[in-house]
Design a protein around this motif. Sequence first.
Motif, PDB file in Angstrom:
ATOM      1  N   UNK A 121       0.853  -1.185   0.000  1.00  0.00           N
ATOM      2  CA  UNK A 121       0.000   0.000   0.000  1.00  0.00           C
ATOM      3  C   UNK A 121       0.890   1.237   0.000  1.00  0.00           C
ATOM      4  N   UNK A 122       0.671   2.108  -0.964  1.00  0.00           N
ATOM      5  CA  UNK A 122       1.472   3.331  -1.034  1.00  0.00           C
ATOM      6  C   UNK A 122       1.033   4.348   0.015  1.00  0.00           C
ATOM      7  N   UNK A 123      -0.267   4.464   0.212  1.00  0.00           N
ATOM      8  CA  UNK A 123      -0.800   5.484   1.114  1.00  0.00           C
ATOM      9  C   UNK A 123      -1.950   4.903   1.929  1.00  0.00           C
ATOM     10  N   UNK A 124      -1.861   5.056   3.244  1.00  0.00           N
ATOM     11  CA  UNK A 124      -2.976   4.691   4.116  1.00  0.00           C
ATOM     12  C   UNK A 124      -3.634   5.971   4.626  1.00  0.00           C
ATOM     13  N   UNK A 125      -4.947   6.064   4.463  1.00  0.00           N
ATOM     14  CA  UNK A 125      -5.703   7.243   4.894  1.00  0.00           C
ATOM     15  C   UNK A 125      -6.636   6.833   6.025  1.00  0.00           C
ATOM     16  N   UNK A 126      -6.423   7.416   7.186  1.00  0.00           N
ATOM     17  CA  UNK A 126      -7.309   7.188   8.325  1.00  0.00           C
ATOM     18  C   UNK A 126      -8.281   8.340   8.459  1.00  0.00           C
ATOM     19  N   UNK A 127      -9.559   8.019   8.571  1.00  0.00           N
ATOM     20  CA  UNK A 127     -10.608   9.040   8.640  1.00  0.00           C
ATOM     21  C   UNK A 127     -11.229   9.019  10.032  1.00  0.00           C
ATOM     22  N   UNK A 128     -11.438  10.212  10.586  1.00  0.00           N
ATOM     23  CA  UNK A 128     -12.056  10.344  11.906  1.00  0.00           C
ATOM     24  C   UNK A 128     -13.537  10.687  11.756  1.00  0.00           C
ATOM     25  N   UNK A 129     -14.430   9.744  11.925  1.00  0.00           N
ATOM     26  CA  UNK A 129     -15.857  10.074  12.009  1.00  0.00           C
ATOM     27  C   UNK A 129     -16.351   9.840  13.434  1.00  0.00           C
ATOM     28  N   UNK A 130     -17.579  10.268  13.716  1.00  0.00           N
ATOM     29  CA  UNK A 130     -18.227   9.842  14.955  1.00  0.00           C
ATOM     30  C   UNK A 130     -19.050   8.599  14.644  1.00  0.00           C
ATOM     31  N   UNK A 131     -19.297   7.805  15.654  1.00  0.00           N
ATOM     32  CA  UNK A 131     -19.920   6.497  15.438  1.00  0.00           C
ATOM     33  C   UNK A 131     -21.268   6.596  14.739  1.00  0.00           C
ATOM     34  N   UNK A 159     -12.051   3.948   8.269  1.00  0.00           N
ATOM     35  CA  UNK A 159     -12.659   4.812   9.284  1.00  0.00           C
ATOM     36  C   UNK A 159     -12.277   4.267  10.658  1.00  0.00           C
ATOM     37  N   UNK A 160     -11.609   5.071  11.455  1.00  0.00           N
ATOM     38  CA  UNK A 160     -11.254   4.653  12.813  1.00  0.00           C
ATOM     39  C   UNK A 160     -12.294   5.219  13.774  1.00  0.00           C
ATOM     40  N   UNK A 161     -13.107   4.330  14.312  1.00  0.00           N
ATOM     41  CA  UNK A 161     -14.282   4.747  15.069  1.00  0.00           C
ATOM     42  C   UNK A 161     -14.256   4.138  16.461  1.00  0.00           C
ATOM     43  N   UNK A 170     -14.912   4.384  24.326  1.00  0.00           N
ATOM     44  CA  UNK A 170     -16.016   5.270  23.960  1.00  0.00           C
ATOM     45  C   UNK A 170     -15.437   6.516  23.306  1.00  0.00           C
ATOM     46  N   UNK A 171     -16.010   6.898  22.180  1.00  0.00           N
ATOM     47  CA  UNK A 171     -15.454   7.970  21.366  1.00  0.00           C
ATOM     48  C   UNK A 171     -15.799   9.344  21.934  1.00  0.00           C
ATOM     49  N   UNK A 172     -14.773  10.090  22.330  1.00  0.00           N
ATOM     50  CA  UNK A 172     -14.918  11.480  22.734  1.00  0.00           C
ATOM     51  C   UNK A 172     -13.938  12.314  21.918  1.00  0.00           C
ATOM     52  N   UNK A 173     -14.267  13.586  21.728  1.00  0.00           N
ATOM     53  CA  UNK A 173     -13.364  14.462  20.976  1.00  0.00           C
ATOM     54  C   UNK A 173     -12.026  14.615  21.693  1.00  0.00           C
ATOM     55  N   UNK A 174     -12.044  14.534  23.009  1.00  0.00           N
ATOM     56  CA  UNK A 174     -10.809  14.706  23.779  1.00  0.00           C
ATOM     57  C   UNK A 174      -9.816  13.569  23.553  1.00  0.00           C
ATOM     58  N   UNK A 175     -10.268  12.483  22.919  1.00  0.00           N
ATOM     59  CA  UNK A 175      -9.377  11.350  22.642  1.00  0.00           C
ATOM     60  C   UNK A 175      -8.761  11.439  21.247  1.00  0.00           C
ATOM     61  N   UNK A 176      -8.778  12.627  20.674  1.00  0.00           N
ATOM     62  CA  UNK A 176      -8.261  12.821  19.319  1.00  0.00           C
ATOM     63  C   UNK A 176      -6.799  12.402  19.197  1.00  0.00           C
ATOM     64  N   UNK A 177      -6.014  12.672  20.227  1.00  0.00           N
ATOM     65  CA  UNK A 177      -4.598  12.300  20.191  1.00  0.00           C
ATOM     66  C   UNK A 177      -4.438  10.788  20.095  1.00  0.00           C
ATOM     67  N   UNK A 178      -5.237  10.055  20.874  1.00  0.00           N
ATOM     68  CA  UNK A 178      -5.155   8.594  20.841  1.00  0.00           C
ATOM     69  C   UNK A 178      -5.600   8.049  19.488  1.00  0.00           C
ATOM     70  N   UNK A 179      -6.596   8.677  18.896  1.00  0.00           N
ATOM     71  CA  UNK A 179      -7.053   8.228  17.580  1.00  0.00           C
ATOM     72  C   UNK A 179      -5.984   8.495  16.519  1.00  0.00           C
ATOM     73  N   UNK A 180      -5.267   9.607  16.663  1.00  0.00           N
ATOM     74  CA  UNK A 180      -4.180   9.899  15.725  1.00  0.00           C
ATOM     75  C   UNK A 180      -3.072   8.859  15.855  1.00  0.00           C
ATOM     76  N   UNK A 181      -2.745   8.501  17.092  1.00  0.00           N
ATOM     77  CA  UNK A 181      -1.744   7.448  17.303  1.00  0.00           C
ATOM     78  C   UNK A 181      -2.221   6.116  16.729  1.00  0.00           C
ATOM     79  N   UNK A 182      -3.525   5.860  16.830  1.00  0.00           N
ATOM     80  CA  UNK A 182      -4.075   4.616  16.282  1.00  0.00           C
ATOM     81  C   UNK A 182      -3.915   4.575  14.768  1.00  0.00           C
ATOM     82  N   UNK A 183      -4.110   5.719  14.111  1.00  0.00           N
ATOM     83  CA  UNK A 183      -3.913   5.778  12.660  1.00  0.00           C
ATOM     84  C   UNK A 183      -2.461   5.475  12.308  1.00  0.00           C
ATOM     85  N   UNK A 184      -1.541   6.073  13.045  1.00  0.00           N
ATOM     86  CA  UNK A 184      -0.115   5.841  12.779  1.00  0.00           C
ATOM     87  C   UNK A 184       0.251   4.371  12.991  1.00  0.00           C
TER      88      UNK A 184
END
Length: 393
Positions: free
Chosen positions: A258-268, A296-298, A326-340
């Motif tokens: 895979x050349x490029x992986x794109x992680x998308x942040x949606x709400x559930x 989609x990382x949810x 449980x998805x909260x906006x304050x967990x944005x950093x953890x979701x970014x790490x999950x994408x990486x």
Amino acid sequence: MALVQEKKLGYANDNSSKKAKEKQCPHFLNKMNATEPDKCDYKLRIPCGLTQGSSITIIGIPNGLLGDFRIDLTGEALPGEPDPPIILHYNVRLHGDKMTEDPVIVQNTWTIAHDWGEEDRCPPSTPDKNRKVDELDQCIKLVSKNDNRTVSPHSHGSRKSSVVLQRVKYFPFKHGSFFVATLRVGSEGIQMTVDGKHITSFANRETLEPWLVSEVRISGDLKLISVLASGLPTSEDSDLTVNLEALKAIPLSHQKPVDLFIGVFPTANNFKRRMALRRTWMQYPEVRSGTVAVRFLVGMHKNQIVNEELWNEARTYGDIQLMPFVDYYSLLTWKTLAICTFGTEVVSAKFVMKTDDDAFLRVGEVVASLSRISMTRGLLYGLINSDSQPHCT
């Protein structure tokens, strides 16, 4: 004859199952003549939360001794909690409170862990507290200001009466007066309009986002005429989806890089946005060929119905990566790490990209741009603000 009856029975079962599915996450809910005798409050269940663009319209008349009333948007109580969190407490006090004798609107939140938060008052106690939410005033300046009204002169025989100037303080709710009030979810918070005029805004607070709303509670001295919830999140029936196979994700393969992986942040519960992405930029040839992978990382929702719909969607399209919190906006950093982590250790992509579900991505342009870069590691690409600091931990 038996075959006809069997077909009719099958058709009826299909219809009933579709109706049951539609009722899981309806797009629209309403209740006319909502005031019920011998009840001091009214509750409207919101099965799958709210999303940006969702609205709740309340039509009523303040009555009773004081005319004070409250609108509460509540979430789901966790096991062991006696009361649910209040995501928005909208308190209309026509005769003021301990801080003022003038009419006032008080907005706040409540959780069992932190009790009541800091009040947002309209009009504000001090002018500097009137912040902007979604570029709209937290409280419009007109509230509780003198509204000068001129009474036209009247003729009395041969003479005219003088012009009378009345000073009346403006307040959107009045005892005995009909109103139409709408709470609408924006990107930063919840706006209130009354009779078509913007009145207040309330910024989202940490762990109390609108997508967690599960019930509307209305109480107090109010003759409730109607309650309407619209723009609610609803999942798409895959049985009715045109060209379903073209919307399913290309399976990941260790044999195909895979050349490029794109992680998308949606709400559930934002089902429609995910479908919009599947039908638009996720149809780029680079995505359909598998050289670009999109997921989609949810996080999970506190509402079981939403989680069931999310799980069905994940199985149908194969492009949702569920995360165990449980998805909260304050967990944005953890979701970014999950994408990486997912992009490097699971997919082993050359490049990893993060985006939101409200962005249209020109995948072809991104891939072409990356192909012109000679760097193979240590690359941060995009609009970078070097002076900013993280606000989510």
